[in-house]
Design a protein around this motif. Structure first.
Motif, short mmCIF file in Angstrom:
data_model
loop_
_atom_site.label_atom_id
_atom_site.label_comp_id
_atom_site.label_asym_id
_atom_site.label_seq_id
_atom_site.Cartn_x
_atom_site.Cartn_y
_atom_site.Cartn_z
N GLY A 231 19.04 0.64 7.67
CA GLY A 231 18.92 0.85 6.22
C GLY A 231 17.54 0.58 5.67
N ALA A 232 16.56 0.23 6.52
CA ALA A 232 15.20 -0.01 6.01
C ALA A 232 14.52 1.33 5.73
CB ALA A 232 14.40 -0.82 7.02
N ARG A 233 14.13 1.55 4.48
CA ARG A 233 13.54 2.85 4.08
C ARG A 233 12.04 2.85 4.24
NH1 ARG A 233 15.51 3.86 -1.94
NH2 ARG A 233 14.93 6.03 -1.59
N LEU A 234 11.44 1.68 4.07
CA LEU A 234 9.98 1.59 4.15
C LEU A 234 9.64 0.18 4.60
CD1 LEU A 234 7.11 2.82 3.36
CD2 LEU A 234 7.35 1.52 1.27
N VAL A 235 8.85 0.07 5.65
CA VAL A 235 8.44 -1.24 6.17
C VAL A 235 6.92 -1.27 6.19
CG1 VAL A 235 8.39 -2.71 8.21
CG2 VAL A 235 10.51 -1.55 7.57
N ARG A 236 6.35 -2.33 5.59
CA ARG A 236 4.88 -2.35 5.51
C ARG A 236 4.39 -3.77 5.24
NH1 ARG A 236 3.42 3.01 3.08
NH2 ARG A 236 3.85 3.59 5.24
N MET A 237 3.12 -3.98 5.54
CA MET A 237 2.47 -5.24 5.13
C MET A 237 2.01 -5.05 3.68
SD MET A 237 -0.81 -7.13 6.87
CE MET A 237 -2.08 -6.32 5.87
N SER A 238 2.03 -6.13 2.90
CA SER A 238 1.54 -6.07 1.52
C SER A 238 0.10 -6.58 1.43
CB SER A 238 2.43 -6.92 0.60
OG SER A 238 1.97 -6.81 -0.74
N GLY A 239 -0.73 -5.87 0.68
CA GLY A 239 -2.11 -6.31 0.43
C GLY A 239 -2.85 -6.61 1.72
N SER A 240 -3.49 -7.77 1.76
CA SER A 240 -4.25 -8.17 2.95
C SER A 240 -3.40 -9.05 3.88
CB SER A 240 -5.52 -8.89 2.52
OG SER A 240 -5.20 -10.00 1.71
N GLY A 241 -2.08 -9.11 3.62
CA GLY A 241 -1.17 -9.85 4.49
C GLY A 241 -1.21 -11.35 4.25
N ALA A 242 -0.40 -12.07 4.99
CA ALA A 242 0.41 -11.63 6.10
C ALA A 242 1.85 -11.27 5.70
CB ALA A 242 0.46 -12.74 7.15
N THR A 243 2.21 -11.30 4.40
CA THR A 243 3.59 -10.98 4.03
C THR A 243 3.85 -9.50 4.27
OG1 THR A 243 3.53 -12.70 2.34
CG2 THR A 243 5.31 -11.08 2.18
N CYS A 244 5.00 -9.21 4.92
CA CYS A 244 5.46 -7.84 5.11
C CYS A 244 6.76 -7.69 4.34
CB CYS A 244 5.69 -7.55 6.58
SG CYS A 244 4.20 -7.77 7.58
N PHE A 245 7.13 -6.46 4.08
CA PHE A 245 8.37 -6.24 3.32
C PHE A 245 9.09 -5.01 3.84
CE2 PHE A 245 5.09 -3.80 1.26
CZ PHE A 245 5.71 -2.58 1.02
N ALA A 246 10.38 -4.94 3.54
CA ALA A 246 11.16 -3.74 3.80
C ALA A 246 11.96 -3.42 2.55
CB ALA A 246 12.10 -3.96 4.99
N LEU A 247 11.96 -2.13 2.16
CA LEU A 247 12.82 -1.66 1.07
C LEU A 247 14.10 -1.15 1.72
CD1 LEU A 247 10.40 0.50 -1.16
CD2 LEU A 247 10.87 -1.96 -1.29
N PHE A 248 15.23 -1.44 1.09
CA PHE A 248 16.53 -1.07 1.66
C PHE A 248 17.31 -0.15 0.74
CE2 PHE A 248 15.39 -4.77 4.12
CZ PHE A 248 15.85 -4.44 5.39
N ASP A 249 18.27 0.58 1.39
CA ASP A 249 19.19 1.45 0.66
C ASP A 249 20.17 0.65 -0.17
OD1 ASP A 249 18.20 3.73 1.85
OD2 ASP A 249 19.50 3.52 3.61
N SER A 250 20.57 -0.52 0.33
CA SER A 250 21.60 -1.29 -0.37
C SER A 250 21.31 -2.78 -0.25
CB SER A 250 22.97 -1.01 0.26
OG SER A 250 23.04 -1.60 1.55
N ALA A 251 21.86 -3.55 -1.20
CA ALA A 251 21.69 -5.01 -1.18
C ALA A 251 22.34 -5.59 0.08
CB ALA A 251 22.30 -5.61 -2.44
N GLN A 252 23.45 -4.95 0.54
CA GLN A 252 24.13 -5.44 1.74
C GLN A 252 23.23 -5.28 2.97
OE1 GLN A 252 27.23 -7.06 1.78
NE2 GLN A 252 26.35 -7.59 3.78
N ALA A 253 22.57 -4.12 3.09
CA ALA A 253 21.67 -3.89 4.22
C ALA A 253 20.53 -4.91 4.19
CB ALA A 253 21.13 -2.47 4.19
#
Ligand code: C5P
Length: 276
Positions: A231-253
């Motif tokens: 369910g991860a739609r987009l996975v990427r590092m934010s800015g200069s890092g090191a935090t990464c994030f994933a956008l999901f289809d649903s809160a459950q995912a």
């Protein structure tokens, strides 16, 4: 008392286009904000004070170069004000982690002082203060979905994706923004494309991932673990890092992915949130 949230900033994409003569880089970035952040409380007082509390309070040292006190001083200077203010910063998010941090705190301080002194949010003096405090501060001042250009301070509003579930993961390394930018290979790989926000973001990239991974190889592990989550739609590092994030289809995912990541890496910092 006035309270403001320093909403966490995420870069859905970040294209570095050129090195500039002033030491900054020309870039294009898609800014979004998450519904979590540090909290700032401001109260008129007899004398200035600045208190830092919260889970990441210990990561910050001394107040001399803190962006919150710099924002306070710059605001008073620019608007010719004298009154003292007591400021408390509740540091909820990791510092030096690519999600705004000091920039968002500075922007929230400006918003709080603007509210206290009935300054309009569109006042050019306020925007000037934001630009002087840092490249991301104007975006954080508005905390709206936007395309950032120049060094990040030139903003064009975009339609957002409010409510989109997002999981933030930081493996516990602090990176210096300047050092990560210094590792950029100097190759302009072109602009961010057109279309709606998610398709633009999916087709784009973060050009700082490579130099950040060179400094902190664990970032590659974070990205590949997030990419494997259903369910991860987009996975990427934010800015200069090191935090990464994933956008999901649903809160459950998103919640399921958080369980998997925290079980595998109990020492990593995680935040389940949603886009503003
Ligand atoms: O603007 P700010 O003070 O937040 O930037 C911190 C550092 O990040 C700068 O000193 C610079 O080294 C780097 N930077 C850059 N290009 C940008 C933004 C930041 O090189 N567009």
């Amino acid at each position: 008392m006035i309270e403001e949230t320093a909403w966490a900033k995420l870069n859905l994409a970040l294209h570095v286009r050129a090195r500039r003569d002033d030491g900054y880089h020309a870039l294009e970035t898609l800014f979004v904000f998450a519904r979590h952040g540090d909290q700032i409380a401001l109260t008129p007082a007899e004398a200035d004070s600045f208190t830092i509390v919260g889970p990441f309070a210990d990561s910050l040292t001394g107040e001399d170069d803190n962006l919150v006190t710099r924002a306070r001083d710059l605001f008073r200077e620019r608007f010719g004000l004298r009154g003292a203010v007591a400021i408390t910063l509740d540091k909820q998010l990791p510092v030096a982690s690519g999600i705004g941090g000091g920039s968002a705190d500075a922007a929230a301080t400006l918003r709080g002082l603007a509210a206290m002194h009935m300054v309009d949010m569109g006042d050019p003096r306020l925007i000037d203060c934001a630009e002087r405090l840092g490249s991301d501060v104007p975006a954080c001042l508005r905390s709206m979905t936007a395309l950032g250009q120049g060094r990040g301070e030139t903003l064009s509003a975009l339609a957002g994706m409010p409510g989109t579930p997002v999981l933030l993961v930081n493996p516990g390394v602090a990176l210096s923004t300047g050092q990560v930018f210094d590792g950029w290979d100097g190759i302009d790989r072109g602009p961010i494309g057109k279309g709606d926000l998610i398709s633009r973001a999916v087709q784009a990239r973060n050009d700082l991932e490579k130099p950040a991974i060179a400094l902190a190889p664990v970032i590659a592990d974070v990205l590949s673990l997030l990419e494997r989550q259903p369910g991860a739609r987009l996975v990427r590092m934010s800015g200069s890092g090191a935090t990464c994030f994933a956008l999901f289809d649903s809160a459950q995912a998103c919640a399921d992915a958080a369980s998997v990541v925290s079980a595998a890496h109990p020492d990593w910092w995680l935040l389940e949130s949603e886009l503003l």
